[in-house]
Design an enzyme around this catalytic site. Structure first.
Site, short mmCIF file in Angstrom:
data_model
loop_
_atom_site.label_atom_id
_atom_site.label_comp_id
_atom_site.label_asym_id
_atom_site.label_seq_id
_atom_site.Cartn_x
_atom_site.Cartn_y
_atom_site.Cartn_z
NE ARG A 97 -8.42 -36.33 12.46
CZ ARG A 97 -7.12 -36.17 12.72
NH1 ARG A 97 -6.72 -35.92 13.95
NH2 ARG A 97 -6.23 -36.28 11.78
CG LEU A 143 -3.94 -34.46 19.75
CD1 LEU A 143 -2.77 -33.48 19.59
CD2 LEU A 143 -3.45 -35.72 20.48
CG HIS A 201 -3.31 -39.23 9.65
ND1 HIS A 201 -2.05 -39.26 10.17
CD2 HIS A 201 -3.89 -38.11 10.17
CE1 HIS A 201 -1.86 -38.22 10.97
NE2 HIS A 201 -2.98 -37.51 11.00
NE ARG A 232 -5.71 -33.59 7.99
CZ ARG A 232 -5.27 -33.83 9.20
NH1 ARG A 232 -5.52 -34.99 9.77
NH2 ARG A 232 -4.58 -32.93 9.85
N GLY A 248 0.86 -31.27 14.42
CA GLY A 248 0.20 -29.97 14.16
C GLY A 248 -0.29 -29.29 15.41
C1 LIG Z 1 1.90 -38.80 12.89
C2 LIG Z 1 0.61 -38.36 13.52
C3 LIG Z 1 0.34 -37.00 13.66
C4 LIG Z 1 -0.86 -36.58 14.26
N1 LIG Z 1 -1.09 -35.24 14.44
C5 LIG Z 1 -2.21 -34.84 15.10
C6 LIG Z 1 -2.42 -33.47 15.41
O1 LIG Z 1 -1.60 -32.62 15.13
N2 LIG Z 1 -3.56 -33.15 16.06
C7 LIG Z 1 -4.52 -34.07 16.43
O2 LIG Z 1 -5.54 -33.70 17.03
N3 LIG Z 1 -4.32 -35.37 16.14
C8 LIG Z 1 -3.20 -35.77 15.51
N4 LIG Z 1 -3.01 -37.10 15.24
C9 LIG Z 1 -3.99 -38.07 15.75
C10 LIG Z 1 -3.80 -38.20 17.26
O3 LIG Z 1 -2.43 -38.21 17.55
C11 LIG Z 1 -4.43 -39.47 17.79
O4 LIG Z 1 -5.76 -39.56 17.36
C12 LIG Z 1 -4.43 -39.46 19.31
O5 LIG Z 1 -3.13 -39.22 19.78
C13 LIG Z 1 -4.96 -40.77 19.84
O6 LIG Z 1 -4.76 -40.79 21.22
P1 LIG Z 1 -5.21 -42.07 22.03
O7 LIG Z 1 -4.85 -41.81 23.45
O8 LIG Z 1 -6.61 -42.37 21.71
O9 LIG Z 1 -4.35 -43.27 21.42
P2 LIG Z 1 -2.77 -43.44 21.29
O10 LIG Z 1 -2.06 -42.18 21.54
O11 LIG Z 1 -2.51 -44.11 20.00
O12 LIG Z 1 -2.43 -44.44 22.47
C14 LIG Z 1 -2.84 -45.79 22.41
C15 LIG Z 1 -2.18 -46.54 23.53
O13 LIG Z 1 -2.74 -47.83 23.67
C16 LIG Z 1 -1.70 -48.79 23.79
N5 LIG Z 1 -2.24 -50.06 23.34
C17 LIG Z 1 -2.78 -50.37 22.13
N6 LIG Z 1 -3.20 -51.66 22.12
C18 LIG Z 1 -2.92 -52.17 23.34
C19 LIG Z 1 -3.10 -53.45 23.95
N7 LIG Z 1 -3.62 -54.50 23.30
N8 LIG Z 1 -2.70 -53.61 25.23
C20 LIG Z 1 -2.13 -52.60 25.92
N9 LIG Z 1 -1.92 -51.38 25.39
C21 LIG Z 1 -2.32 -51.16 24.12
C22 LIG Z 1 -0.58 -48.21 22.94
O14 LIG Z 1 0.65 -48.81 23.23
C23 LIG Z 1 -0.69 -46.74 23.35
O15 LIG Z 1 -0.06 -46.54 24.58
C24 LIG Z 1 -1.82 -37.55 14.66
C25 LIG Z 1 -1.55 -38.91 14.50
C26 LIG Z 1 -0.34 -39.31 13.95
C27 LIG Z 1 -0.07 -40.78 13.80
#
Ligand SMILES: Cc1cc2nc3c(=O)[nH]c(=O)nc-3n(C[C@H](O)[C@H](O)[C@H](O)COP(=O)(O)OP(=O)(O)OC[C@H]3O[C@@H](n4cnc5c(N)ncnc54)[C@H](O)[C@@H]3O)c2cc1C
Length: 534
Positions: free
Chosen positions: A385, A391, A350, A289, A48
């Site tokens: 949320r 993001l 989600h 949601r 999105g």
């Molecule tokens: C299908 C989908 C659609 C979405 N759409 C939206 C949207 O449109 N807008 C929005 O705001 N949010 C959206 N979200 C939510 C949003 O994408 C996430 O909340 C956000 O991307 C999380 O970012 P992050 O960097 O915290 O974690 P992530 O992007 O999940 O990254 C986590 C990282 O940690 C690594 N990792 C995990 N455990 C370990 C470990 N033990 N050792 C080493 N590495 C590890 C993983 O491999 C990954 O690289 C969506 C989520 C999904 C699943």
């Protein structure tokens, strides 16, 4: 020999990459430890977009009001104001790093609308926003001389002062602090030691704890489990956001159909083809949601149907093609032609609103340990949320955390302690891997059946009993066999499942994403739930 850095970042989604770029730009040496290839993350699949105020007809106060409304009385208002106020600056920064947000023909940025937002304020790159962000940030990482990336390295456990024995521990005066971590190199199958003055957890969410989820396989709650085992405070784990519209298929795959599709006019219909959202909320299909997911749950329970329908006919085919090419293509691959047919949809786990408790500098309750992104709980989301705030929160908190870490490291005394390497002891390779597979299934089913959209105390207690017994089994397994990725993930999944249940049992009310038949009303004095290993 241990690898030594100023800062270790665990995870390479939007939070970890944004933070790593910032601290590297400030001159620090950074290691990114990530368990698959760098791009594999929840971020990559975000569709999105990212919520931030950019139109002249919008303002931050309206965004604040919508966020507080969705959060259902449990947001930390200071966190909401501060994080959202930084939104426009973060969007500019992402654009500078190469994210080309979709524009209208007249050159203005295209703004999408999602549930709970009173204005159009979702910046996006068609329906592949996360992929565009991830690729732009990874490009920055590849060209930074101060960052080393360790792909296929699974962070297993934090190393803290309190875990060291004897003399080494005495060298470190004062309160407990983080010293580094152990990570399993999944290619060599050896556990490596990383030391640093500070560690950032950016490991994302816990979607895989449920049988049906929109999250990729990486979302196993590893960061929360590591933090909890290190005695760090974890909060509000009961608030699991179920996305109302995942594509229904007979297998466990749950491809997301972005809320932006409803934002452009698509309508939910029950199995008889009737539009039903009006019965549940005056905002109809664009209610927050939690309300939409509960309405779907109720319609499905009434009819016994396995799915409902999302009718995209109110959207022109041209717009569907232009705005949602990825979703259009996926539906076509599944044999659903949007020219003629409706999309079969169901809710799926989600997003996690709770997580490792941090302040607005990204600091956790353990000195030197930071958390940001989905793994963290800042108070922005409260009990639910607001769509596309996640993001944004990840980038804002990565920037704030990076500033804070620089101050922390300049003030902290360097440690000259010897961190011991990982000891495998005389453990064996397991010859009973079937147990892991079985238990993996059982956690996911238990959580889906007993800790889902609508809960009861009895079901939660039943789930707690099952999870406790799985926890005993997995820990016995952990101490007796050589560790590998699936054992480590399962151990973490079981632990976080237990935390979700503990928090859910603490909350004696229904609020936001936590809905229980035994306490249908809201308490007059809402508070956060909290779990911490003593
Ligand atoms: C299908 C989908 C659609 C979405 N759409 C939206 C949207 O449109 N807008 C929005 O705001 N949010 C959206 N979200 C939510 C949003 O994408 C996430 O909340 C956000 O991307 C999380 O970012 P992050 O960097 O915290 O974690 P992530 O992007 O999940 O990254 C986590 C990282 O940690 C690594 N990792 C995990 N455990 C370990 C470990 N033990 N050792 C080493 N590495 C590890 C993983 O491999 C990954 O690289 C969506 C989520 C999904 C699943």
């Amino acid at each position: 020999m241990a690898k030594s850095y100023d800062v270790i970042v665990v995870g390479s989604g939007i939070a970890g990459l944004s933070f790593a770029l910032k601290v590297a730009e400030a001159g620090m040496q950074v290691a990114i430890v990530t368990k698959k290839n760098s791009a594999e993350s929840n971020t990559y699949y975000a569709q999105g977009g990212i919520a931030a105020v950019s139109a002249q007809t919008d303002d931050v106060e309206m965004h604040v009001a919508d966020t507080l409304d969705a959060g259902d009385g449990l947001c930390d208002e200071t966190a909401v104001r501060e994080i959202l106020a930084d939104g426009a600056g973060c969007i500019e920064e992402l654009a500078r790093r190469g994210v080309a947000f979709t524009q209208l023909e007249d050159g203005r940025v295209s703004l999408g609308k999602e549930g709970g937002h009173s204005k159009r304020r979702i910046l996006h790159v068609k329906d592949v926003t996360g992929k565009a962000i991830e690729e732009a940030l990874l490009h920055g990482i590849e060209t930074s001389p101060n960052i080393d990336t360790f792909e296929h390295h699974f962070a297993v456990e934090l190393i803290t002062a309190s875990k060291l024995a004897g003399q080494e521990r005495r060298k470190l005066e004062g309160a407990d602090r983080v010293l580094g971590l152990y990570a399993l190199n999944t290619h060599t199958e050896r556990v490596e030691t990383f030391v640093a003055g500070a560690v950032l957890l950016a490991t994302g969410g816990i979607g895989q704890v449920y049988q049906f989820t929109t999250n990729p396989f990486i979302a196993t709650g590893d960061g929360i489990a590591m933090a909890y085992r290190a005695g760090v405070e974890v909060r509000n784990m009961e608030f699991i956001q179920f996305h109302p519209t995942a594509f229904y298929s007979k297998d466990a795959n749950r491809f997301l159909i972005s809320e932006a599709v409803r934002g452009e006019g698509a309508i939910l219909r029950n199995i008889e083809g009737e539009a039903f959202m009006e019965k549940y909320d005056k905002r109809k299909d664009l209610a927050p949601r939690d309300i939409v997911a509960r309405a779907i749950d109720s319609e499905m329970k009434k009819s016994g149907a396995r799915h409902l329908w999302l009718d995209t006919k109110p959207i022109t085919l041209k717009k569907l093609h232009e705005h949602f090419p990825n979703i259009y293509e996926y539906c076509a691959q599944q044999g659903v032609s949007l020219e003629r047919e409706m999309i079969p949809v169901v809710p799926a786990a989600h997003y996690l609103c709770g997580g490792v408790q941090t302040n607005l500098d990204g600091e956790t309750s353990l000195a030197g340990l930071y958390a940001c992104g989905e793994v963290a709980c800042t108070g922005l989301h409260g009990a639910n949320r607001l769509a596309s705030n996640s993001l944004l929160e990840a980038v804002v908190m990565a920037n704030r955390g990076a500033e804070s870490v620089a101050k922390f490291l300049s003030g902290a005394a360097p440690h000259d302690v010897e961190v011991p390497d990982w000891a495998d002891g005389d453990v064996r390779d397991s010859d009973e891997r079937v147990v892991l597979l079985h238990n993996w299934d059982e956690v996911k089913r238990t959580m889906w059946d007993y800790v889902g959209i609508v809960r009861t105390t009895k079901r939660l207690e039943r789930a707690r009993n099952r999870i406790q017994s799985l926890d005993r089994e997995i820990n016995e397994y952990y101490w007796n066999f050589k560790v590998d990725e699936s054992l480590l993930e399962l151990r973490n999944l079981i632990l976080v499942a237990g935390l979700v249940i503990d928090c859910a049992l603490q909350r004696k009310e229904s609020r936001g994403l936590h809905c229980t038949r035994d306490y249908p009303n809201k308490s007059d004095t809402p508070s956060d739930t909290s779990v911490r290993r003593i």
